[in-house]
Design a protein around this motif. Structure first.
Motif, PDB file in Angstrom:
ATOM      1  N   LYS A   1       0.824  -1.225   0.000  1.00 33.42           N
ATOM      2  CA  LYS A   1       0.000   0.000   0.000  1.00 33.42           C
ATOM      3  C   LYS A   1       0.852   1.265   0.000  1.00 33.42           C
ATOM      4  CE  LYS A   1      -0.699   0.479   4.973  1.00 33.42           C
ATOM      5  NZ  LYS A   1      -1.692   0.496   6.039  1.00 33.42           N
TER       6      LYS A   1
ATOM      7  N   SER B   1      -2.351   0.604  -6.299  1.00 35.04           N
ATOM      8  CA  SER B   1      -3.610   0.516  -7.045  1.00 35.04           C
ATOM      9  C   SER B   1      -3.767  -0.848  -7.706  1.00 35.04           C
ATOM     10  CB  SER B   1      -3.725   1.636  -8.076  1.00 35.04           C
ATOM     11  OG  SER B   1      -2.672   1.555  -9.004  1.00 35.04           O
ATOM     12  N   TRP B   2      -2.667  -1.421  -8.199  1.00 38.16           N
ATOM     13  CA  TRP B   2      -2.710  -2.762  -8.778  1.00 38.16           C
ATOM     14  C   TRP B   2      -3.162  -3.780  -7.729  1.00 38.16           C
ATOM     15  CZ3 TRP B   2       0.563  -6.741  -7.116  1.00 38.16           C
ATOM     16  CH2 TRP B   2       0.467  -7.929  -7.836  1.00 38.16           C
ATOM     17  N   PHE B   3      -2.602  -3.692  -6.542  1.00 40.02           N
ATOM     18  CA  PHE B   3      -2.939  -4.622  -5.476  1.00 40.02           C
ATOM     19  C   PHE B   3      -4.387  -4.451  -5.044  1.00 40.02           C
ATOM     20  CE2 PHE B   3      -2.903  -6.039  -0.997  1.00 40.02           C
ATOM     21  CZ  PHE B   3      -2.528  -7.353  -1.205  1.00 40.02           C
ATOM     22  N   ALA B   4      -4.845  -3.212  -4.953  1.00 39.67           N
ATOM     23  CA  ALA B   4      -6.240  -2.960  -4.591  1.00 39.67           C
ATOM     24  C   ALA B   4      -7.175  -3.599  -5.610  1.00 39.67           C
ATOM     25  CB  ALA B   4      -6.501  -1.467  -4.484  1.00 39.67           C
TER      26      ALA B   4
ATOM     27  N   LEU C   1      -6.565  -6.301  -7.301  1.00 42.19           N
ATOM     28  CA  LEU C   1      -6.563  -7.744  -7.040  1.00 42.19           C
ATOM     29  C   LEU C   1      -7.549  -8.087  -5.941  1.00 42.19           C
ATOM     30  CD1 LEU C   1      -2.778  -8.713  -7.026  1.00 42.19           C
ATOM     31  CD2 LEU C   1      -4.451  -9.137  -8.827  1.00 42.19           C
ATOM     32  N   LYS C   2      -7.524  -7.281  -4.885  1.00 45.00           N
ATOM     33  CA  LYS C   2      -8.408  -7.531  -3.767  1.00 45.00           C
ATOM     34  C   LYS C   2      -9.865  -7.349  -4.199  1.00 45.00           C
ATOM     35  CE  LYS C   2      -7.226  -5.590   0.107  1.00 45.00           C
ATOM     36  NZ  LYS C   2      -6.661  -4.710   1.138  1.00 45.00           N
ATOM     37  N   ALA C   3     -10.134  -6.343  -5.022  1.00 41.30           N
ATOM     38  CA  ALA C   3     -11.506  -6.073  -5.468  1.00 41.30           C
ATOM     39  C   ALA C   3     -12.026  -7.194  -6.351  1.00 41.30           C
ATOM     40  CB  ALA C   3     -11.546  -4.737  -6.230  1.00 41.30           C
ATOM     41  N   ASN C   4     -11.133  -7.845  -7.093  1.00 39.80           N
ATOM     42  CA  ASN C   4     -11.547  -8.901  -8.015  1.00 39.80           C
ATOM     43  C   ASN C   4     -11.481 -10.289  -7.405  1.00 39.80           C
ATOM     44  OD1 ASN C   4     -12.109  -7.221 -10.221  1.00 39.80           O
ATOM     45  ND2 ASN C   4      -9.936  -7.071 -10.688  1.00 39.80           N
ATOM     46  N   ARG C   5     -11.100 -10.384  -6.157  1.00 36.48           N
ATOM     47  CA  ARG C   5     -10.992 -11.687  -5.504  1.00 36.48           C
ATOM     48  C   ARG C   5     -12.338 -12.395  -5.519  1.00 36.48           C
ATOM     49  NH1 ARG C   5      -8.379 -11.160  -0.145  1.00 36.48           N
ATOM     50  NH2 ARG C   5      -6.512 -11.021  -1.415  1.00 36.48           N
TER      51      ARG C   5
END
Length: 68
Positions: free
Chosen positions: A48, A54-57, A59-63
């Motif tokens: 973070k 933003s890329w990691f966020a 990933l979390k949103a698409n989990r």
């Protein structure tokens, strides 16, 4: 390291720490960066707090969602 520490052998423990450090440097986990493109070493940084936040966020949103 554990065996030396349990035995209270400080010299053996220090030697074990040196051996582990040498192995990690040989694997590229420690020491100078092995890449030469100028990108920073982000090891030991929370995602973070990096340019990958933003890329990691995303990933979390698409989990849990499946791509078609």
């Amino acid at each position: 390291m554990r065996t030396a520490k349990q035995a209270g052998d400080e010299q053996a423990e220090a030697a074990a720490h040196r051996d582990v450090d040498a192995a990690k440097q040989a694997l590229g986990e420690r020491g100078a960066v092995w890449w030469g493109n100028g990108d920073p070493d982000l090891n030991r940084h929370m995602v973070k707090n990096t340019s990958y936040a933003s890329w990691f966020a995303g990933l979390k949103a698409n989990r849990g969602k499946r791509s078609a």
